[in-house]
Design a protein around this motif. Structure first.
Motif, short mmCIF file in Angstrom:
data_model
loop_
_atom_site.label_atom_id
_atom_site.label_comp_id
_atom_site.label_asym_id
_atom_site.label_seq_id
_atom_site.Cartn_x
_atom_site.Cartn_y
_atom_site.Cartn_z
N ASP A 251 0.80 -1.22 0.00
CA ASP A 251 0.00 0.00 0.00
C ASP A 251 0.84 1.27 0.00
OD1 ASP A 251 -2.20 -1.61 0.04
OD2 ASP A 251 -2.60 -1.39 2.19
N ASP A 252 2.05 1.21 0.56
CA ASP A 252 2.90 2.40 0.66
C ASP A 252 3.79 2.59 -0.57
OD1 ASP A 252 4.47 0.16 1.15
OD2 ASP A 252 5.86 1.27 2.42
N GLY A 253 3.68 1.69 -1.54
CA GLY A 253 4.52 1.77 -2.72
C GLY A 253 5.75 0.88 -2.67
N THR A 254 5.97 0.21 -1.54
CA THR A 254 7.09 -0.71 -1.41
C THR A 254 6.90 -1.91 -2.34
OG1 THR A 254 7.66 -0.10 0.85
CG2 THR A 254 8.24 -2.32 0.18
N LYS A 255 7.98 -2.29 -3.02
CA LYS A 255 7.93 -3.45 -3.90
C LYS A 255 8.61 -4.63 -3.22
CE LYS A 255 8.18 -0.48 -8.01
NZ LYS A 255 9.00 -0.10 -9.19
N VAL A 256 7.96 -5.78 -3.24
CA VAL A 256 8.49 -6.99 -2.63
C VAL A 256 8.48 -8.10 -3.66
CG1 VAL A 256 8.30 -8.69 -0.77
CG2 VAL A 256 7.57 -6.32 -0.37
N THR A 257 9.63 -8.74 -3.84
CA THR A 257 9.68 -9.95 -4.66
C THR A 257 9.80 -11.12 -3.70
OG1 THR A 257 10.82 -8.74 -6.42
CG2 THR A 257 10.81 -11.14 -6.56
N LEU A 258 8.78 -11.95 -3.66
CA LEU A 258 8.72 -13.07 -2.73
C LEU A 258 9.29 -14.32 -3.40
CD1 LEU A 258 7.72 -13.63 0.18
CD2 LEU A 258 5.54 -14.36 -0.81
N ASN B 13 21.68 -15.19 17.54
CA ASN B 13 22.93 -14.48 17.73
C ASN B 13 23.44 -13.88 16.42
OD1 ASN B 13 23.18 -15.26 20.53
ND2 ASN B 13 23.69 -17.31 19.77
N LEU B 14 23.85 -12.61 16.46
CA LEU B 14 24.39 -11.94 15.29
C LEU B 14 25.83 -12.37 15.05
CD1 LEU B 14 23.07 -8.33 16.01
CD2 LEU B 14 22.48 -9.70 14.01
N GLU B 15 26.10 -12.84 13.83
CA GLU B 15 27.47 -13.17 13.46
C GLU B 15 28.16 -11.90 12.94
OE1 GLU B 15 27.42 -16.46 10.74
OE2 GLU B 15 26.73 -17.88 12.28
N PRO B 16 29.48 -11.91 12.78
CA PRO B 16 30.19 -10.71 12.29
C PRO B 16 29.69 -10.29 10.91
CG PRO B 16 31.74 -12.26 13.25
CD PRO B 16 30.43 -12.97 13.19
N VAL B 17 29.67 -8.98 10.66
CA VAL B 17 29.27 -8.44 9.36
C VAL B 17 30.29 -8.86 8.30
CG1 VAL B 17 28.94 -6.32 8.04
CG2 VAL B 17 28.05 -6.49 10.37
N GLN B 18 29.78 -9.24 7.13
CA GLN B 18 30.64 -9.68 6.04
C GLN B 18 30.46 -8.77 4.82
OE1 GLN B 18 32.75 -12.32 6.28
NE2 GLN B 18 32.08 -12.77 8.37
N ALA B 19 31.56 -8.52 4.10
CA ALA B 19 31.45 -7.83 2.81
C ALA B 19 30.89 -8.81 1.80
CB ALA B 19 32.83 -7.33 2.38
N ILE B 20 30.06 -8.31 0.88
CA ILE B 20 29.45 -9.18 -0.11
C ILE B 20 29.39 -8.43 -1.44
CG2 ILE B 20 27.12 -8.42 0.55
CD1 ILE B 20 26.12 -11.23 -0.15
N GLU B 21 29.72 -9.11 -2.52
CA GLU B 21 29.70 -8.48 -3.83
C GLU B 21 28.28 -8.22 -4.28
OE1 GLU B 21 32.05 -10.61 -6.64
OE2 GLU B 21 33.73 -10.89 -5.24
N ARG B 22 28.06 -7.04 -4.81
CA ARG B 22 26.72 -6.62 -5.18
C ARG B 22 26.05 -7.58 -6.16
NH1 ARG B 22 24.20 -1.73 -4.72
NH2 ARG B 22 22.44 -1.36 -6.13
N ASP B 23 26.86 -8.09 -7.12
CA ASP B 23 26.26 -8.95 -8.15
C ASP B 23 25.94 -10.36 -7.66
OD1 ASP B 23 28.79 -9.98 -7.95
OD2 ASP B 23 29.37 -9.59 -10.03
N THR B 24 26.17 -10.63 -6.35
CA THR B 24 25.79 -11.93 -5.79
C THR B 24 24.54 -11.83 -4.91
OG1 THR B 24 27.16 -11.70 -3.80
CG2 THR B 24 28.21 -12.62 -5.77
N ILE B 25 24.02 -10.62 -4.73
CA ILE B 25 22.87 -10.42 -3.85
C ILE B 25 21.56 -10.61 -4.63
CG2 ILE B 25 21.65 -8.81 -2.34
CD1 ILE B 25 24.31 -7.39 -1.85
N ALA B 26 20.70 -11.46 -4.12
CA ALA B 26 19.34 -11.65 -4.68
C ALA B 26 19.36 -12.02 -6.15
CB ALA B 26 18.49 -10.41 -4.45
N THR B 27 20.34 -12.80 -6.58
CA THR B 27 20.36 -13.22 -7.99
C THR B 27 19.21 -14.16 -8.31
OG1 THR B 27 21.88 -15.04 -7.46
CG2 THR B 27 22.86 -12.94 -8.17
N TRP B 28 18.56 -14.72 -7.27
CA TRP B 28 17.42 -15.61 -7.49
C TRP B 28 16.28 -14.90 -8.21
CZ3 TRP B 28 12.91 -13.99 -5.22
CH2 TRP B 28 13.02 -13.08 -4.16
N VAL B 29 16.22 -13.56 -8.06
CA VAL B 29 15.19 -12.79 -8.75
C VAL B 29 15.35 -12.92 -10.27
CG1 VAL B 29 14.29 -10.46 -9.15
CG2 VAL B 29 14.95 -11.16 -6.84
N GLU B 30 16.59 -13.11 -10.72
CA GLU B 30 16.88 -13.27 -12.14
C GLU B 30 16.95 -14.74 -12.55
OE1 GLU B 30 20.57 -11.27 -12.32
OE2 GLU B 30 19.72 -9.26 -12.09
#
Length: 342
Positions: free
Chosen positions: A136-143, A250-267
């Motif tokens: 309703d607020d304009g947020t887009k969600v890919t489930l 429990n929160l594990e340490p923050v990790q660097a992650i390459e942008r082109d590996t994030i949410a590739t399942w959408v593609e």
């Protein structure tokens, strides 16, 4: 492990809820409940549904108490030991024993689906299915595949959704006056406007940020759970191309992650770089109807680096032995068992 919600699972959840609602329960019963709750995501969903039903005023035990000729009923389950000592606190009419779960489900459906102003709207996907939502607020969600998202009615001061299972990519509409919160298993991700991915599997939640800033708070008090299962709180802030994993609250340490590996399942692709095998298997399971079981705990943290199409998940799994020191065996029922090859 069950693969579909059943009346028996809902009925078990109601018994556990009734036992711990007033803070009672022995140490042994708490241990049994913890084992039951953590064994299967369907148990967690059933417990949440029962809790929501009670919050909306549906009191299962009051209904049973109003019926004549009630007596203790023990379900004819193979795991009868699980129920020993529990049903003495809940009386069930013989006539209702087979329909108790159906009544609870009816109440939950009424709350989630048919009310004039429902508290939650539920969206779910099946095996290998994805769905694009516009809130309703304009947020887009890919489930993502095999996922469940509950959307609360947004107010003038907050926007909140619950990722009950699976994975979702959020592209949040900016609204400084109304922070957007994604809640899941005692963890909350809060933003004003940003783009991030959330992946929930058994005992693990991963947040990966594409744009903006998000605050991740873990171990929050979860009102649907007994106090002995609630975790201590921790918090951190993620920046773009960073990810964090929550295991066991429990929160594990923050990790660097390459942008082109994030949410590739959408593609239509799954991409992993030194990812533990247990996390890869959890993702693959959402694209397959047959179960995958890792028979040897030593394999759980085996690092996997691979990229493949979601339509090829089963073929890739069958050929894991060519890239990893494991043996893949297909069962007579179509499932897969992974064992170490050394």
């Amino acid at each position: 492990m069950a693969h579909n919600m059943t009346d028996d699972i809902i009925e078990e959840a109601e018994v556990w809820f009734s036992l711990f609602r007033d803070g009672t329960g022995t140490y042994e019963q708490r241990q049994r409940f913890t084992a039951w709750y953590e064994t299967d995501v369907l148990h967690q969903q059933a417990y949440a549904q029962v809790s929501f039903a009670h919050q909306e005023g549906f009191d299962f035990t009051d209904l049973l108490a109003s019926l004549p000729e009630t007596r203790s009923h023990t379900p004819s389950e193979p795991s009868a030991g699980l129920w020993q000592g529990l049903w003495e606190k809940v009386t069930v009419s013989p006539a209702l024993a087979s329909t108790a779960a159906a009544l609870i489900l009816l109440a939950v459906v009424s709350v989630l689906s048919f009310g004039a102003d429902p508290e939650y709207r539920e969206y779910r996907t099946t095996t290998a299915e994805t769905n694009e939502l516009l809130l309703d607020d304009g947020t887009k969600v890919t489930l993502g595949a095999k996922s469940i998202l509950l959307v609360e009615d947004f107010t003038d001061s907050k926007r909140r959704v619950i990722l009950a299972s699976g994975e979702a990519l959020f592209d949040v509409a900016h609204d400084k006056a109304r922070p957007f919160t994604v809640a899941s298993d005692g963890t909350e991700i809060t933003v004003l406007g940003t783009r991030f991915n959330v992946n929930k599997a058994e005992k693990r939640l991963q947040v990966a940020l594409l744009d903006g800033l998000v605050e991740v708070r873990s171990g929050l008090e979860d009102s649907i759970l007994p106090s002995f299962l609630q975790k201590k709180e921790g918090a951190l802030t993620l920046r773009p191309e960073q990810s964090v994993t929550v295991r066991g609250g429990n929160l594990e340490p923050v990790q660097a992650i390459e942008r082109d590996t994030i949410a590739t399942w959408v593609e239509g692709r799954l991409t992993y770089k030194q990812t533990p095998l247990r996390d890869v298997v959890a993702d693959m399971q959402r694209y397959m109807d047959h179960p995958i079981r890792v028979a040897d705990g030593a394999l759980m943290n085996l690092p996997v680096t691979a990229t493949f199409q979601v339509v090829d998940v089963e073929t890739v799994l069958e050929n894991f032995s060519h890239i990893l020191p494991i043996e893949v065996r297909k069962t007579s029922t179509g499932g897969y068992i992974l064992r170490r090859a050394w």
